[in-house]
Design an enzyme around this catalytic site. Sequence first.
Site, PDB file in Angstrom:
ATOM      1  N   CYS A   1       0.873  -1.181   0.000  1.00 40.91           N
ATOM      2  CA  CYS A   1       0.000   0.000   0.000  1.00 40.91           C
ATOM      3  C   CYS A   1       0.906   1.226   0.000  1.00 40.91           C
ATOM      4  CB  CYS A   1      -0.909   0.000   1.226  1.00 40.91           C
ATOM      5  SG  CYS A   1      -1.885   1.516   1.414  1.00 40.91           S
TER       6      CYS A   1
ATOM      7  N   CYS B   1      -5.228   6.390  -3.384  1.00 38.06           N
ATOM      8  CA  CYS B   1      -4.590   5.068  -3.417  1.00 38.06           C
ATOM      9  C   CYS B   1      -3.209   5.239  -4.037  1.00 38.06           C
ATOM     10  CB  CYS B   1      -5.425   4.083  -4.230  1.00 38.06           C
ATOM     11  SG  CYS B   1      -4.648   2.460  -4.418  1.00 38.06           S
TER      12      CYS B   1
END
Length: 275
Positions: A76, A209
């Site tokens: 991530c 993101c």
Amino acid sequence: MKTIPFLKMSGSGNDFIVIDNRDAVVPEAELARLVVGACRRKMSAGADGMILIEPSDSLDFKWRFFNADGSLPDMCGNGARCAARFAFIHGIADRQMAFETLAGTIEATVGDDGVKIRMTEPRDLNTGIIMDIEGTPTIVGSINTGVPHVVLVVDDIEAVDVVETGRLIRYHPTFTPDGTNVNFVAVGNNGTIFIRTYERGVEDETLACGTGNVAAALILAHERGLSSPVTLTARSGGKLTVHFKTQGGRYQDVFLEGDARVIYRGDLWEEAWRS
């Protein structure tokens, strides 16, 4: 009652519960329930994911990163920047650091205004994929930037039904069994690039993101000849900048740069994750 100290952090709108677990303060037997319970919106601290900072035998630290549904993705980008700043704040690492993830070693530099991380080498670039989305042929690109992503260029970023269309692509047979994250990208008249993302594991649109921004930047670079760096504007309004080099048609030395904010410090009580 036992409590667990944490920082609530945000990377360009992607929010996380970050815990120093080097002394095993998190009860392992309750970990799955803790992640899902604590990440619930309104019922608990609420977050897109949880990050546990843990000891490493060879690097500054290692992390365990969990999506809000308890799944364990390899990487991530926004979370990695928050983990790096957390480690610097707590004296776990210097401004220049390296840490373990399931996607490999991540290098990070903590600056005064943000954090820059070296991403793992992207792979499986594929463009011009024609998918059938409810009877409509749709052209997308895909790439793995630590986790799998699909990128779809649209005319109007505001008109996209991110959740509905994103879910159809996320669960499309083309990407079974693991599914994919889905990014919708629009290029404005002034060249500003806007991005919205449906995140696997959150199963909803998120405000940003990091790995999705990297995926979008590289696919746009491949299809439209954009040169490094590429800056994108996330749903939160935050800007993420992607740096990269190309050699022999491959992308390498990929970096992601953006903010990593501390929102507040707190203590999770057991009732924060228990139903």
